[in-house]
Design a protein around this motif. Structure first.
Motif, PDB file in Angstrom:
ATOM      1  N   LYS A 116      53.615 -61.225  24.845  1.00  0.00           N
ATOM      2  CA  LYS A 116      53.191 -59.904  24.401  1.00  0.00           C
ATOM      3  C   LYS A 116      51.964 -59.500  25.207  1.00  0.00           C
ATOM      4  N   VAL A 117      51.867 -58.234  25.564  1.00  0.00           N
ATOM      5  CA  VAL A 117      50.661 -57.762  26.244  1.00  0.00           C
ATOM      6  C   VAL A 117      49.504 -57.822  25.253  1.00  0.00           C
ATOM      7  N   VAL A 118      48.490 -58.600  25.610  1.00  0.00           N
ATOM      8  CA  VAL A 118      47.319 -58.750  24.746  1.00  0.00           C
ATOM      9  C   VAL A 118      46.118 -58.172  25.497  1.00  0.00           C
ATOM     10  N   ASN A 119      45.811 -56.932  25.197  1.00  0.00           N
ATOM     11  CA  ASN A 119      44.652 -56.284  25.818  1.00  0.00           C
ATOM     12  C   ASN A 119      43.354 -56.696  25.142  1.00  0.00           C
ATOM     13  N   ALA A 120      43.438 -56.987  23.846  1.00  0.00           N
ATOM     14  CA  ALA A 120      42.249 -57.398  23.101  1.00  0.00           C
ATOM     15  C   ALA A 120      42.659 -58.337  21.981  1.00  0.00           C
ATOM     16  N   ALA A 121      41.850 -59.382  21.791  1.00  0.00           N
ATOM     17  CA  ALA A 121      42.113 -60.363  20.742  1.00  0.00           C
ATOM     18  C   ALA A 121      40.845 -60.579  19.928  1.00  0.00           C
ATOM     19  N   LEU A 122      41.038 -60.813  18.651  1.00  0.00           N
ATOM     20  CA  LEU A 122      39.940 -61.002  17.704  1.00  0.00           C
ATOM     21  C   LEU A 122      40.046 -62.403  17.117  1.00  0.00           C
ATOM     22  N   SER A 123      38.920 -63.100  17.020  1.00  0.00           N
ATOM     23  CA  SER A 123      38.896 -64.455  16.474  1.00  0.00           C
ATOM     24  C   SER A 123      38.003 -64.504  15.244  1.00  0.00           C
ATOM     25  N   ASN A 124      38.563 -64.991  14.142  1.00  0.00           N
ATOM     26  CA  ASN A 124      37.836 -65.100  12.872  1.00  0.00           C
ATOM     27  C   ASN A 124      37.419 -66.530  12.588  1.00  0.00           C
ATOM     28  N   THR A 125      36.198 -66.720  12.106  1.00  0.00           N
ATOM     29  CA  THR A 125      35.771 -68.022  11.590  1.00  0.00           C
ATOM     30  C   THR A 125      34.910 -67.820  10.355  1.00  0.00           C
ATOM     31  N   PHE A 126      35.169 -68.624   9.335  1.00  0.00           N
ATOM     32  CA  PHE A 126      34.450 -68.529   8.068  1.00  0.00           C
ATOM     33  C   PHE A 126      33.961 -69.923   7.665  1.00  0.00           C
ATOM     34  N   GLY A 127      32.751 -70.006   7.117  1.00  0.00           N
ATOM     35  CA  GLY A 127      32.191 -71.310   6.797  1.00  0.00           C
ATOM     36  C   GLY A 127      31.703 -71.442   5.370  1.00  0.00           C
ATOM     37  N   PHE A 128      31.615 -72.705   4.904  1.00  0.00           N
ATOM     38  CA  PHE A 128      31.027 -72.978   3.595  1.00  0.00           C
ATOM     39  C   PHE A 128      29.651 -72.339   3.523  1.00  0.00           C
ATOM     40  N   GLY A 129      29.351 -71.780   2.381  1.00  0.00           N
ATOM     41  CA  GLY A 129      28.133 -71.011   2.215  1.00  0.00           C
ATOM     42  C   GLY A 129      28.390 -69.520   2.327  1.00  0.00           C
ATOM     43  N   GLY A 130      29.643 -69.171   2.641  1.00  0.00           N
ATOM     44  CA  GLY A 130      30.011 -67.764   2.742  1.00  0.00           C
ATOM     45  C   GLY A 130      29.706 -67.128   4.079  1.00  0.00           C
ATOM     46  N   HIS A 131      29.546 -67.950   5.133  1.00  0.00           N
ATOM     47  CA  HIS A 131      29.251 -67.420   6.468  1.00  0.00           C
ATOM     48  C   HIS A 131      30.532 -66.924   7.141  1.00  0.00           C
ATOM     49  N   ASN A 132      30.496 -65.722   7.672  1.00  0.00           N
ATOM     50  CA  ASN A 132      31.640 -65.153   8.384  1.00  0.00           C
ATOM     51  C   ASN A 132      31.199 -64.682   9.760  1.00  0.00           C
ATOM     52  N   ALA A 133      31.988 -65.005  10.781  1.00  0.00           N
ATOM     53  CA  ALA A 133      31.688 -64.548  12.142  1.00  0.00           C
ATOM     54  C   ALA A 133      32.972 -64.205  12.853  1.00  0.00           C
ATOM     55  N   CYS A 134      32.906 -63.185  13.679  1.00  0.00           N
ATOM     56  CA  CYS A 134      34.094 -62.669  14.351  1.00  0.00           C
ATOM     57  C   CYS A 134      33.699 -62.208  15.750  1.00  0.00           C
ATOM     58  N   VAL A 135      34.494 -62.565  16.747  1.00  0.00           N
ATOM     59  CA  VAL A 135      34.229 -62.125  18.114  1.00  0.00           C
ATOM     60  C   VAL A 135      35.501 -61.510  18.695  1.00  0.00           C
ATOM     61  N   ILE A 136      35.325 -60.490  19.527  1.00  0.00           N
ATOM     62  CA  ILE A 136      36.453 -59.797  20.166  1.00  0.00           C
ATOM     63  C   ILE A 136      36.342 -59.957  21.669  1.00  0.00           C
ATOM     64  N   VAL A 137      37.447 -60.375  22.295  1.00  0.00           N
ATOM     65  CA  VAL A 137      37.517 -60.446  23.763  1.00  0.00           C
ATOM     66  C   VAL A 137      38.580 -59.464  24.238  1.00  0.00           C
ATOM     67  N   LYS A 138      38.383 -58.944  25.452  1.00  0.00           N
ATOM     68  CA  LYS A 138      39.343 -57.980  25.991  1.00  0.00           C
ATOM     69  C   LYS A 138      39.552 -58.209  27.477  1.00  0.00           C
ATOM     70  N   LYS A 139      40.647 -57.670  27.981  1.00  0.00           N
ATOM     71  CA  LYS A 139      40.949 -57.805  29.413  1.00  0.00           C
ATOM     72  C   LYS A 139      39.810 -57.231  30.232  1.00  0.00           C
ATOM     73  N   TYR A 140      39.519 -57.898  31.326  1.00  0.00           N
ATOM     74  CA  TYR A 140      38.482 -57.419  32.234  1.00  0.00           C
ATOM     75  C   TYR A 140      39.023 -56.295  33.115  1.00  0.00           C
ATOM     76  N   ILE A 141      38.336 -55.187  33.120  1.00  0.00           N
ATOM     77  CA  ILE A 141      38.649 -54.052  34.001  1.00  0.00           C
ATOM     78  C   ILE A 141      37.386 -53.745  34.778  1.00  0.00           C
ATOM     79  N   ALA A 142      37.478 -53.799  36.087  1.00  0.00           N
ATOM     80  CA  ALA A 142      36.296 -53.584  36.922  1.00  0.00           C
ATOM     81  C   ALA A 142      35.686 -52.210  36.693  1.00  0.00           C
TER      82      ALA A 142
END
Length: 417
Positions: A391-417
């Motif tokens: 599948k063409v993946v122009n942008a992907a999002l990654s979720n991580t959640f931790g004990f203590g209720g910590h949530n973090a999310c990062v988004i990566v995308k295709k590089y375009i000059a």
């Protein structure tokens, strides 16, 4: 001020699926399980006797024996992953200003193996306090960042990030912010975790957080399956080299992708359980999209936290449907923890590497071990069960959640000059 663009120019990894990025990615795409019976210690009396271990790692193949003895396993694998990433990025004192190269590295727990060994040694003795002089430097979780900087001579910002299983994602976000604010040109970031030990397995068993499918470990991690019964412990180290865009262009670096944005929130709800409606998860994805200046429709793939716990998987799915609306049914979702197990503080970075490769190669790795649909989860979502999908993946999002209720999310995308 105008924020600088941040790109990824290097990667390194030691994982249950391979001791370099290429092998890790190939096995993810092929749907290989990294689970097996524990070899790191005698787990025969434990409720859970299996895990996703790194295979065939010998620290003395990468450093001398004296040096290896000064490092806990979590720091050993961190240093080796950093070597890979530095080599992959092609950075050296000849083409970067080492005073502007930072290391922001994470771990959820740090040197638990060392802590356990030293306390057991003391308890089995005659009460005389005979401790290894490297006990504290081996145990503290910031030491991996210190060793990486000393090994490569990087004198920029240097510190550790800890937020349980969200640690290395938060580390990536911190590195991203450091560069886009102009405080460094290059930052090595990521995380490592190595707690497959009596204390680690015993502690999580006592919480009833882990699967106990000792008869067939390879199918134990089954996110989104009706019969999931807890996560499988993993260990890993991952490093990504983040670099200011103009700096990377000037030195002729290869560019894998661009970091688009990140978000961090708290559930403010419970010590270990997620908010039942996925409130923190919902808010963190919204925050990441806003930070990236992107719409929900711009995301093609979500690498979910997806640990294979009954409560956690359902809460995250609720959050995804709330944030993405009708677009939720057009994007791909998968949990690579079905293959790697849950690598705790290192989970975020190795899952970010999976997202980066998805963007590069336009492939979504699968959620393996799906046998029975869970009627509580929306059957119209594409969980990418059991088989990778082109599948063409122009942008992907990654979720991580931790004990203590910590949530973090990062988004990566295709590089375009």
């Amino acid at each position: 001020m105008e924020l600088k663009r941040v790109v990824v120019t290097g990667m390194g990894a030691l994982t249950p699926l391979g001791n370099n990025v290429d092998d890790f990615w190939a096995n993810l795409v092929d749907g290989v399980s990294g689970a097996g019976m524990i070899t790191n210690f005698d787990a025969s009396k434990f409720k859970t006797r299996f895990a996703c271990e790194i295979k065939g790692f010998d620290p003395t193949a990468h450093m001398n024996t004296k040096e290896a003895r000064k490092l806990d396993r979590f720091a050993q694998i961190a240093v080796v992953a950093s070597d890979m990433a530095v080599k992959d990025a092609g950075i050296s004192s000849e083409n970067v200003d080492v005073d502007r190269v930072g290391v922001i590295f994470a771990s959820g727990i740090g040197g638990l193996i060392t802590f356990q060994e030293e306390v057991v040694h003391f308890a089995n003795g005659d009460g005389t306090p005979r401790f290894n002089p490297f006990f504290i430097p081996k145990m503290i979780l910031d030491i991996a960042a210190g060793h990486i900087s000393m090994r490569h001579g990087f004198r920029g910002p240097n510190y550790a990030v800890v937020s349980a299983c969200a640690s290395s994602t938060n580390g990536i976000i911190s590195a991203f912010d450091t560069i886009r604010l102009g405080k460094a040109d290059v930052v090595l970031t990521g995380g490592s975790e190595a707690v497959i030990s009596a204390a680690g397995i015993g502690g999580f068993n006592a919480m009833k957080a882990m699967s106990e499918r000792n008869d067939n470990p390879q199918i134990a991690s089954r996110p989104y399956d009706k019969d999931r019964d807890g996560f499988v412990m993993g260990e890993a180290a991952g490093v990504v080299v983040l670099e200011e865009y103009e700096h990377a262009i000037k030195r002729g670096a290869k560019i894998y992708c661009e970091i688009a944005g990140g978000g961090a929130t708290a559930d403010a709800y419970h010590l270990t359980a997620p908010h039942p409606e996925g409130l923190g998860a919902k808010n963190v994805m919204i925050a990441a999209l806003k930070d990236a200046g992107m719409r929900a429709e711009d995301i093609d793939y979500i690498n979910t936290h997806g640990t294979s716990t009954p409560m956690g998987d359902g809460a995250e799915v609720k959050a995804i449907t709330q944030v993405f609306g009708q677009h939720a049914y057009k994007l791909n979702i998968s949990s690579t923890k079905s293959m790697t197990g849950h690598c705790l503080g290192a989970a975020g970075v190795i899952e970010a590497i999976a997202c980066i490769n998805s963007v590069i190669y336009d492939i979504v790795p699968p959620t393996i071990n799906h046998f029975t649909d869970d009627p509580a989860l929306d059957p119209n979502l594409n969980f990418t069960f059991n088989k990778a999908e082109k599948k063409v993946v122009n942008a992907a999002l990654s979720n991580t959640f931790g004990f203590g209720g910590h949530n973090a999310c990062v988004i990566v995308k295709k590089y375009i000059a």
